[in-house]
Motif scaffolding. Structure first.
Motif, mmCIF file in Angstrom:
data_model
loop_
_atom_site.group_PDB
_atom_site.id
_atom_site.type_symbol
_atom_site.label_atom_id
_atom_site.label_comp_id
_atom_site.label_asym_id
_atom_site.label_seq_id
_atom_site.Cartn_x
_atom_site.Cartn_y
_atom_site.Cartn_z
ATOM 1 N N PHE A 134 26.925 17.845 76.291
ATOM 2 C CA PHE A 134 25.557 17.577 76.298
ATOM 3 C C PHE A 134 24.944 18.512 75.232
ATOM 4 N N TRP A 135 25.564 19.611 75.027
ATOM 5 C CA TRP A 135 25.080 20.792 74.264
ATOM 6 C C TRP A 135 25.972 21.120 73.069
ATOM 7 N N LYS A 136 25.494 21.784 72.012
ATOM 8 C CA LYS A 136 26.193 22.219 70.909
ATOM 9 C C LYS A 136 26.183 23.785 71.011
ATOM 10 N N THR A 137 27.364 24.121 71.032
ATOM 11 C CA THR A 137 27.884 25.549 71.246
ATOM 12 C C THR A 137 28.477 26.409 70.099
ATOM 13 N N ILE A 138 27.997 27.355 69.788
ATOM 14 C CA ILE A 138 28.275 28.436 68.753
ATOM 15 C C ILE A 138 29.173 29.466 69.381
ATOM 16 N N ARG A 139 30.517 29.760 68.986
ATOM 17 C CA ARG A 139 31.149 30.710 69.719
ATOM 18 C C ARG A 139 31.618 32.159 68.852
ATOM 19 N N HIS A 140 31.670 33.088 69.331
ATOM 20 C CA HIS A 140 32.050 34.526 68.612
ATOM 21 C C HIS A 140 33.259 35.061 69.447
ATOM 22 N N ASN A 141 34.151 35.451 68.704
ATOM 23 C CA ASN A 141 35.188 36.302 69.600
ATOM 24 C C ASN A 141 34.635 37.735 69.953
ATOM 25 N N ALA A 142 33.849 37.790 70.794
ATOM 26 C CA ALA A 142 33.159 38.936 71.121
ATOM 27 C C ALA A 142 33.023 39.417 72.418
ATOM 28 N N GLU A 143 33.448 40.383 72.940
ATOM 29 C CA GLU A 143 33.060 40.953 74.248
ATOM 30 C C GLU A 143 32.826 42.472 74.185
ATOM 31 N N TYR A 144 32.218 42.950 75.306
ATOM 32 C CA TYR A 144 31.246 44.179 75.146
ATOM 33 C C TYR A 144 31.664 44.828 76.364
ATOM 34 N N ASP A 145 31.367 46.050 76.273
ATOM 35 C CA ASP A 145 31.100 47.066 77.424
ATOM 36 C C ASP A 145 29.546 47.241 77.467
ATOM 37 N N LEU A 146 29.058 47.495 78.623
ATOM 38 C CA LEU A 146 27.637 47.814 78.545
ATOM 39 C C LEU A 146 26.859 49.009 77.648
ATOM 40 N N GLU A 147 27.657 49.943 77.476
ATOM 41 C CA GLU A 147 27.546 50.958 76.647
ATOM 42 C C GLU A 147 27.476 50.563 75.169
ATOM 43 N N ASP A 148 27.942 49.332 74.826
ATOM 44 C CA ASP A 148 27.881 49.081 73.487
ATOM 45 C C ASP A 148 26.675 48.644 73.013
ATOM 46 N N PHE A 149 25.751 48.121 74.066
ATOM 47 C CA PHE A 149 24.257 47.634 73.529
ATOM 48 C C PHE A 149 23.548 48.973 73.471
ATOM 49 N N GLN A 150 23.765 50.042 73.820
ATOM 50 C CA GLN A 150 22.939 51.118 73.261
ATOM 51 C C GLN A 150 22.838 51.303 71.845
ATOM 52 N N GLU A 151 23.918 50.815 71.078
ATOM 53 C CA GLU A 151 23.827 51.006 69.558
ATOM 54 C C GLU A 151 22.726 49.945 68.978
ATOM 55 N N TYR A 152 22.464 48.987 69.835
ATOM 56 C CA TYR A 152 21.593 47.943 69.313
ATOM 57 C C TYR A 152 20.034 48.267 69.927
#
Length: 327
Positions: A134-152
């Motif tokens: 039903f949707w169009k999906t774009i995928r990235h081969n990416a996963e994160y630790d919560l701490e990673d988001f502090q860089e952004y």
């Protein structure tokens, strides 16, 4: 990433093709064919953001955010759901630690603030299924630790909304009172759509719960607590949808009846109603636990029905009969 997404879901998943038709628990393989599914609320493997803006598939890049693992696009209006996959899920069971939960909630709020068009009322419960045609999906081969988001992003918590009437007795009472006063007038819009009303109440309950993130040191309530309160409010409100939600004069006693006799009859009636209502709550709780595939025990029923273990024990024979617990 697809395999990890599937593995992150429980064996029975709530899903729907339209929220007007309500939601239903289905086995995972069947649920994955539906456009909307509930991702795991007890072991949160994904941070989900709803971006209500056309042409928003690459908005994350424009604002310097890490690439979402899944970008699920509505082809009709190009609105999106962003899903960031975590290496380790954040646990929201009774044994879950508050610190990682708060970190998760702060990241969720900060990502929402960072994206124009991101819905601040979205609670990340139901997502557009990235496997649905039903949707169009774009995928990235990416996963994160919560701490990673502090860089952004700045993950310092801030208050998202201030429209709750806070109850001094705590979060459960605050949720219950705000939800029921919202539901009483709202049910008039759903007089012929029971499933739609249940879905609306649940969504409102989780929206209220999301506000506890910044308004209580204890954070948000557990998923099962919110769902239990939503069930109680929606059931009562639906039963009384043609009334004015008041009990005054419900027994229709004669005006010339002596006051002491009225009080005696009223006390007897109230006890009977409370006992029946409690029994219905306990049976309803056991029904919901069975539908979710959760073991029906006295403790699980008492938590789901929001009553004491002793109350469950008094009604346990009836539960055992209805659900063949001792067959």
């Amino acid at each position: 990433m697809i395999e990890q997404f599937i593995d992150s879901l429980p064996e029975k998943v709530r899903c729907t093709d339209s929220f007007e038709n309500g939601t239903k628990h289905r086995k995972k393989d069947k649920a994955l064919s539906f456009p909307y599914i509930e991702h795991n609320q007890l072991y949160k493997k994904y941070i989900a953001i709803d971006v209500d803006m056309p042409a928003s598939a690459f908005l994350w890049e424009k604002h310097g955010l890490p690439p979402p693992t899944f970008i699920v696009v509505n082809p009709k209006n190009s609105h999106c759901h962003y899903l960031w996959q975590l290496r380790k899920p954040v646990i929201y069971t009774e044994g879950g630690r508050r610190k990682p939960q708060q970190f998760y909630e702060n990241v969720d709020c900060s990502l929402t603030r960072s994206l124009p068009g991101a819905d601040p009322a979205y609670v990340g419960k139901f997502i557009k299924n990235p496997l649905s045609a039903f949707w169009k999906t774009i995928r990235h081969n990416a996963e994160y630790d919560l701490e990673d988001f502090q860089e952004y992003i700045d993950t310092t918590p801030i208050r998202k909304r201030q429209n709750l009437v806070w109850d001094a007795l705590g979060r459960n009472n605050t949720l219950f009172n705000n939800l029921r006063f919202w539901a009483y007038p709202t049910v008039k819009k759903y007089l012929n759509n029971h499933a739609g009303f249940i879905s609306a109440v649940e969504e409102q309950a989780f929206e209220i719960n999301s506000q506890f993130i910044s308004r209580s040191d204890k954070g948000s309530l557990l998923h099962k607590e919110v769902l239990s309160t939503a069930t109680s409010v929606s059931s009562y409100t639906w039963r009384n949808r043609f009334g004015d939600f008041r009990r005054k004069g419900i027994m229709q006693l004669p005006e010339d009846m002596p006051q002491k006799q009225k009080e005696s009859l009223g006390a007897h009636y109230s006890h009977k109603v409370r006992s029946q209502s409690l029994k219905e709550r306990i049976i309803q709780a056991a029904t919901e636990l069975k539908a979710q595939g959760t073991p029906i025990t006295q403790k699980s029923v008492s938590i789901r029905a929001e009553c004491s273990i002793d109350s469950v024990k008094r009604n346990w024979n009836e539960v055992g009969k209805q659900f063949n617990l001792y067959a």
